[in-house]
Scaffold this motif. Structure first.
Motif, PDB file in Angstrom:
ATOM      1  N   GLU A 179       0.859  -1.178   0.000  1.00  0.00           N
ATOM      2  CA  GLU A 179       0.000   0.000   0.000  1.00  0.00           C
ATOM      3  C   GLU A 179       0.894   1.227   0.000  1.00  0.00           C
ATOM      4  O   GLU A 179       1.949   1.254   0.644  1.00  0.00           O
ATOM      5  CB  GLU A 179      -0.885  -0.018   1.251  1.00  0.00           C
ATOM      6  N   VAL A 180       0.474   2.268  -0.721  1.00  0.00           N
ATOM      7  CA  VAL A 180       1.191   3.529  -0.714  1.00  0.00           C
ATOM      8  C   VAL A 180       0.170   4.650  -0.794  1.00  0.00           C
ATOM      9  O   VAL A 180      -0.839   4.524  -1.499  1.00  0.00           O
ATOM     10  CB  VAL A 180       2.211   3.615  -1.877  1.00  0.00           C
ATOM     11  N   ALA A 181       0.410   5.727  -0.039  1.00  0.00           N
ATOM     12  CA  ALA A 181      -0.565   6.820   0.013  1.00  0.00           C
ATOM     13  C   ALA A 181       0.149   8.123   0.322  1.00  0.00           C
ATOM     14  O   ALA A 181       1.253   8.149   0.891  1.00  0.00           O
ATOM     15  CB  ALA A 181      -1.630   6.540   1.085  1.00  0.00           C
ATOM     16  N   GLY A 182      -0.493   9.223  -0.043  1.00  0.00           N
ATOM     17  CA  GLY A 182       0.026  10.548   0.259  1.00  0.00           C
ATOM     18  C   GLY A 182      -1.110  11.555   0.251  1.00  0.00           C
ATOM     19  O   GLY A 182      -2.180  11.311  -0.306  1.00  0.00           O
ATOM     20  N   GLY A 183      -0.858  12.710   0.910  1.00  0.00           N
ATOM     21  CA  GLY A 183      -1.919  13.695   0.954  1.00  0.00           C
ATOM     22  C   GLY A 183      -1.509  14.980   1.623  1.00  0.00           C
ATOM     23  O   GLY A 183      -0.321  15.324   1.696  1.00  0.00           O
ATOM     24  N   THR A 184      -2.508  15.701   2.100  1.00  0.00           N
ATOM     25  CA  THR A 184      -2.275  17.000   2.714  1.00  0.00           C
ATOM     26  C   THR A 184      -1.425  16.864   3.977  1.00  0.00           C
ATOM     27  O   THR A 184      -1.221  15.776   4.500  1.00  0.00           O
ATOM     28  CB  THR A 184      -3.622  17.654   3.059  1.00  0.00           C
ATOM     29  N   GLN A 185      -0.929  18.003   4.445  1.00  0.00           N
ATOM     30  CA  GLN A 185      -0.065  18.065   5.625  1.00  0.00           C
ATOM     31  C   GLN A 185       1.211  17.240   5.421  1.00  0.00           C
ATOM     32  O   GLN A 185       1.767  16.694   6.362  1.00  0.00           O
ATOM     33  CB  GLN A 185      -0.815  17.596   6.874  1.00  0.00           C
ATOM     34  N   ARG A 186       1.622  17.151   4.139  1.00  0.00           N
ATOM     35  CA  ARG A 186       2.843  16.422   3.774  1.00  0.00           C
ATOM     36  C   ARG A 186       2.813  14.985   4.298  1.00  0.00           C
ATOM     37  O   ARG A 186       3.810  14.465   4.812  1.00  0.00           O
ATOM     38  CB  ARG A 186       4.091  17.144   4.296  1.00  0.00           C
ATOM     39  N   THR A 187       1.691  14.337   4.148  1.00  0.00           N
ATOM     40  CA  THR A 187       1.519  12.977   4.659  1.00  0.00           C
ATOM     41  C   THR A 187       1.946  11.953   3.624  1.00  0.00           C
ATOM     42  O   THR A 187       1.540  12.005   2.458  1.00  0.00           O
ATOM     43  CB  THR A 187       0.051  12.732   5.042  1.00  0.00           C
ATOM     44  N   LEU A 188       2.790  11.031   4.024  1.00  0.00           N
ATOM     45  CA  LEU A 188       3.205   9.895   3.222  1.00  0.00           C
ATOM     46  C   LEU A 188       3.113   8.640   4.087  1.00  0.00           C
ATOM     47  O   LEU A 188       3.497   8.658   5.260  1.00  0.00           O
ATOM     48  CB  LEU A 188       4.639  10.056   2.716  1.00  0.00           C
ATOM     49  N   GLY A 189       2.604   7.568   3.518  1.00  0.00           N
ATOM     50  CA  GLY A 189       2.497   6.335   4.286  1.00  0.00           C
ATOM     51  C   GLY A 189       2.383   5.142   3.379  1.00  0.00           C
ATOM     52  O   GLY A 189       2.134   5.258   2.171  1.00  0.00           O
ATOM     53  N   GLY A 190       2.581   3.990   3.970  1.00  0.00           N
ATOM     54  CA  GLY A 190       2.443   2.770   3.189  1.00  0.00           C
ATOM     55  C   GLY A 190       2.949   1.564   3.940  1.00  0.00           C
ATOM     56  O   GLY A 190       3.481   1.658   5.053  1.00  0.00           O
ATOM     57  N   ASN A 191       2.765   0.413   3.324  1.00  0.00           N
ATOM     58  CA  ASN A 191       3.299  -0.825   3.865  1.00  0.00           C
ATOM     59  C   ASN A 191       3.538  -1.779   2.719  1.00  0.00           C
ATOM     60  O   ASN A 191       3.037  -1.589   1.599  1.00  0.00           O
ATOM     61  CB  ASN A 191       2.360  -1.439   4.914  1.00  0.00           C
ATOM     62  N   GLY A 192       4.305  -2.820   2.974  1.00  0.00           N
ATOM     63  CA  GLY A 192       4.578  -3.813   1.955  1.00  0.00           C
ATOM     64  C   GLY A 192       5.174  -5.054   2.570  1.00  0.00           C
ATOM     65  O   GLY A 192       5.803  -4.994   3.634  1.00  0.00           O
ATOM     66  N   GLY A 193       4.945  -6.183   1.902  1.00  0.00           N
ATOM     67  CA  GLY A 193       5.491  -7.418   2.437  1.00  0.00           C
ATOM     68  C   GLY A 193       5.251  -8.595   1.533  1.00  0.00           C
ATOM     69  O   GLY A 193       4.632  -8.491   0.465  1.00  0.00           O
ATOM     70  N   VAL A 194       5.750  -9.735   1.991  1.00  0.00           N
ATOM     71  CA  VAL A 194       5.551 -11.002   1.294  1.00  0.00           C
ATOM     72  C   VAL A 194       5.110 -12.029   2.317  1.00  0.00           C
ATOM     73  O   VAL A 194       5.453 -11.945   3.507  1.00  0.00           O
ATOM     74  CB  VAL A 194       6.832 -11.474   0.579  1.00  0.00           C
ATOM     75  N   ALA A 195       4.342 -13.010   1.855  1.00  0.00           N
ATOM     76  CA  ALA A 195       3.851 -14.053   2.742  1.00  0.00           C
ATOM     77  C   ALA A 195       3.548 -15.284   1.924  1.00  0.00           C
ATOM     78  O   ALA A 195       3.346 -15.215   0.699  1.00  0.00           O
ATOM     79  CB  ALA A 195       2.601 -13.583   3.490  1.00  0.00           C
ATOM     80  N   GLY A 196       3.506 -16.427   2.600  1.00  0.00           N
ATOM     81  CA  GLY A 196       3.196 -17.655   1.887  1.00  0.00           C
ATOM     82  C   GLY A 196       3.030 -18.831   2.824  1.00  0.00           C
ATOM     83  O   GLY A 196       3.445 -18.794   3.981  1.00  0.00           O
ATOM     84  N   THR A 197       2.410 -19.894   2.280  1.00  0.00           N
ATOM     85  CA  THR A 197       2.162 -21.105   3.054  1.00  0.00           C
ATOM     86  C   THR A 197       2.439 -22.322   2.172  1.00  0.00           C
ATOM     87  O   THR A 197       1.965 -22.395   1.021  1.00  0.00           O
ATOM     88  CB  THR A 197       0.697 -21.171   3.528  1.00  0.00           C
ATOM     89  N   THR A 198       3.227 -23.253   2.699  1.00  0.00           N
ATOM     90  CA  THR A 198       3.451 -24.534   2.048  1.00  0.00           C
ATOM     91  C   THR A 198       2.899 -25.631   2.957  1.00  0.00           C
ATOM     92  O   THR A 198       2.242 -25.348   3.966  1.00  0.00           O
ATOM     93  CB  THR A 198       4.945 -24.766   1.788  1.00  0.00           C
ATOM     94  N   GLU A 199       3.156 -26.852   2.610  1.00  0.00           N
ATOM     95  CA  GLU A 199       2.599 -27.965   3.393  1.00  0.00           C
ATOM     96  C   GLU A 199       3.082 -27.933   4.844  1.00  0.00           C
ATOM     97  O   GLU A 199       2.324 -28.233   5.761  1.00  0.00           O
ATOM     98  CB  GLU A 199       2.966 -29.298   2.743  1.00  0.00           C
ATOM     99  N   ARG A 200       4.348 -27.555   5.044  1.00  0.00           N
ATOM    100  CA  ARG A 200       4.902 -27.590   6.412  1.00  0.00           C
ATOM    101  C   ARG A 200       5.272 -26.224   6.950  1.00  0.00           C
ATOM    102  O   ARG A 200       5.418 -26.076   8.172  1.00  0.00           O
ATOM    103  CB  ARG A 200       6.144 -28.496   6.453  1.00  0.00           C
ATOM    104  N   TYR A 201       5.440 -25.226   6.089  1.00  0.00           N
ATOM    105  CA  TYR A 201       5.964 -23.944   6.542  1.00  0.00           C
ATOM    106  C   TYR A 201       5.013 -22.810   6.145  1.00  0.00           C
ATOM    107  O   TYR A 201       4.274 -22.901   5.168  1.00  0.00           O
ATOM    108  CB  TYR A 201       7.352 -23.678   5.938  1.00  0.00           C
ATOM    109  N   ASP A 202       5.082 -21.731   6.916  1.00  0.00           N
ATOM    110  CA  ASP A 202       4.414 -20.484   6.537  1.00  0.00           C
ATOM    111  C   ASP A 202       5.279 -19.316   7.009  1.00  0.00           C
ATOM    112  O   ASP A 202       6.043 -19.446   7.981  1.00  0.00           O
ATOM    113  CB  ASP A 202       3.002 -20.389   7.117  1.00  0.00           C
TER     114      ASP A 202
END
Length: 660
Positions: A179-202
């Motif tokens: 996610e990425v966002a910006g706006g008034t009052q010089r606002t900047l924000g966001g997040n990011g990542g990776v995820a996954g699930t296999t038979e034995r691991y997540d």
């Protein structure tokens, strides 16, 4: 005992984890794997996964979908519409946001992360700052109102807020999101990542951040106001890795870091160079296994390390320099169990919980300068034993009971209990709720061992603050206009008696258990669904609070609070959510409110009522990409939730979310 501990918390976690892994790993346990809980399942209220409409307590659940559709970025934002909850933020993002739940004090709300208490032991009263937490890695928030010490121990007098972190999606080896966002009052924000699930691991790895110039938190009505803005810059990272050695065994580790920097304002004057750094590390390892098909047992070790630094340099308003350090550490070691017996005689869904919890809290803090320097250097330990049970009778009556014994060094401990029941009455499409229980708040390390110069000394003989509370509620579904779910109406009555509340003695040289108080009220709610694309929700909380000795109302608890929102989904992936929050006038104690010229009001005063209007609109442009816009305080209200501090001014943020 006030001596500093010498144990290494990370070594303790390692030893407990190894023991848990050895205990839970045998491949002979080949029972079917536990099923993933349904989205409407609530765990916080009883430690037993229970459908929300059968939970024997007043519960509000805020899902990930709610967080995104309503544009919530901080925990304080998300909790403002919860019935019975009053959030008072003295400034902008990051600055102290206190939660008053059902008329209790802000120190009487316990906050959990994945079921682990995270209130900072170095906070003088043990109150939680709800303004600090970003929600990028939070999957859902469960708020349980009413006494919960029978489950979670100290601090759960008004209720419990449990933040449950995001997990990897099932049956998906790899997923990227952001996610990425910006706006008034010089606002900047966001997040990011990776995820996954296999038979034995997540696995899940993600980061998030928010930066804003913000607005001036000091009320513009003050003659001396300079309009200085209180900016905020914060970041967080989360890592979770899980492994299933056998189909019925899971071991996982979670590491979460969060650090914020923001300006701290003052009233009635702006403070141009008062800055705070607030950092938290949270780590836990947990193993869980299903034995013999009915027994789920788990070991957990968790550590929270909080560090707050407040630096205020000399300026035209004050020639002094402060460099305050608050360091708090909490260790939690837990053995928890659930037995699922199924049907036993006339009862079905018969389940029992039991366990042991060991907690170690430490504070190493220095604030202010001589001769008014505040110092706390202490450690406290406690061990708790808890047991509970839940069953369903005649396919309509759900009964829960639980008791917990906390054995603590110094203050003697406490026995807490809670009983609750829900009754389905399908003949009139209604559900009834009745529950009662006791709760407590242990004296904080500062209250017991802190010093201020040579004239104040904490009281190691303080007793816990106590409460007894009950609630009774009804919720009914009303069909109309061809819709079976046209309306849902609810009302919950509650009453709490507080005993042995801690306050200063007459000489202000120490603290004593000197106050009793009471709170009572009703939470009214209504949800209307006139069409498949429209849902309207509103709640109105009426609360009466009184100090038993003086009859005065308790500070910052308004008699009336109303919240309303709508979910409008006209089609094409568009969702529009307007949100209106109105707070009635609320009392402030003597010398806690100010006239426009900056002079203090020496008697009980009342903050004026105020309203805030927010609007969030989102569009799911494709299966993977969504666009959104968030408008906050659209009327530019100058409402003061805490006397002298106004809410943030009008703002607009636009952004996009994606999942691949």
């Amino acid at each position: 005992m006030s001596s500093r501990r010498t144990e290494d918390p990370m070594r303790s976690i390692f030893l407990v984890t190894c023991a848990g892994a050895l205990a839970l790993a045998p491949s002979a346990w080949a029972q079917p794997a536990p099923q993933i809980q349904a989205p409407e399942t609530v765990v916080t209220a009883t430690r037993i996964p229970t459908p929300q409409d059968r939970v024997p307590a007043a519960v509000t659940v805020i899902t990930r979908q709610d967080i995104e559709e309503r544009g919530y970025r901080t925990l304080a934002e998300a909790l403002r519409t919860v019935p019975g909850m009053r959030l008072v933020q003295a400034g902008g993002v990051g600055q102290q946001a206190s939660g008053f739940l059902r008329g209790s004090a802000s120190r009487h709300v316990l906050v959990l992360l994945d079921g682990v208490p995270i209130n900072d032991p170095s906070e003088p009263n043990g109150a939680y700052n709800f303004g600090n937490e970003l929600l990028g890695d939070i999957q859902r928030i469960e708020v349980v109102r009413g006494p919960a010490s029978a489950l979670y121990g100290s601090g759960a007098i008004g209720g419990v807020v449990n933040m449950i972190t995001r997990r990897a999606p099932a049956n998906t080896p790899f997923q990227a999101f952001g996610e990425v966002a910006g706006g008034t009052q010089r606002t900047l924000g966001g997040n990011g990542g990776v995820a996954g699930t296999t038979e034995r691991y997540d696995y899940l790895f993600m980061g998030q951040g928010l930066s804003t110039r913000a607005s001036d938190a000091t009320a513009p009505r003050f003659w001396s106001n300079t309009g200085e803005r209180e900016g905020f810059s914060g970041g967080a990272a989360t890592a979770r890795v899980g492994v299933r050695p056998t189909p019925t065994t899971r071991i996982e580790g979670l590491l979460r870091w969060r650090e914020n920097q923001f300006g701290l304002d003052n009233v009635p004057n702006d403070d141009p160079n008062n800055e705070i750094e607030d950092r938290r590390w949270f780590g836990q390892v947990r193993g869980e296994a299903v034995l013999f098909g009915i027994w789920t047992t788990g070991l957990r070790a968790a550590v929270t390390d909080d560090r707050r630094r407040n630096v205020n340099l000399p300026d035209s308003l004050s020639p002094t320099r402060t460099d305050d350090i608050f360091r708090g550490t909490r260790e939690t070691y837990d053995w928890g169990n659930r037995l699922d017996f199924g049907t036993v005689g006339a009862a079905r869904d018969v389940r029992m919980t039991f366990g042991i919890t060991r907690e170690i809290e430490s504070s190493d803090s220095t604030a202010g300068s001589l001769p008014f320097q505040t110092v706390t250097d202490a450690t406290a330990r406690s061990t708790a034993y808890h047991v509970g049970g839940q069953a369903r009778f005649l396919d309509r009556l759900e009964i829960f009971g639980g008791v917990r014994q906390d054995e603590a060094e110094g203050y003697g401990g406490f026995t807490a209990w809670r009983l609750g029941a829900t009754l389905d009455v399908p003949e009139v499409n209604s559900r009834l709720l009745l529950s009662a229980g006791t709760a407590f708040k242990a004296p904080s390390l500062f209250q017991r061992f802190g010093t201020i110069g040579t004239f104040f000394q904490g009281n190691p003989d303080l007793r816990p603050e106590e409460s007894f509370a009950w609630e009774a509620g009804i919720e009914s579904d009303l069909p109309a206009f061809g819709r079976d779910d046209f309306a849902t109406l609810g009302a919950t009555f509650f009453q709490t008696r507080f005993r042995d509340l801690i306050n200063f003695n007459a000489a202000f040289s120490s603290l004593e258990n000197v106050e009793d108080a009471r709170a009572q009220g009703v939470e009214l709610s209504a949800t209307l669904r006139p069409a498949a694309w429209l849902e309207l929700t509103a709640n109105w909380t009426i609360t009466e609070t009184r100090d038993d000795a003086t009859g005065a109302p308790l500070a910052r608890r308004p008699r009336n609070a109303v919240a309303g929102l709508a979910r409008i989904a006209p089609g094409g992936g568009v969702v529009i959510v307007p949100e209106l929050i109105w707070t009635g006038r609320s009392p402030e104690g003597p010398f806690a409110s100010y006239n426009d010229d900056g002079s203090s009001v020496t008697t009980i005063a009342y903050n004026k009522p105020g309203a805030v209007l927010n609007l969030t609109a989102s569009w799911q442009a494709t299966e993977a990409i969504a666009l959104y816009a968030e408008g906050r305080n659209l009327t530019n209200s100058r409402f003061e939730p805490a006397n002298g501090f106004v809410i943030a001014g009008r703002s607009l943020v636009v952004g996009t979310r994606f999942v691949f």
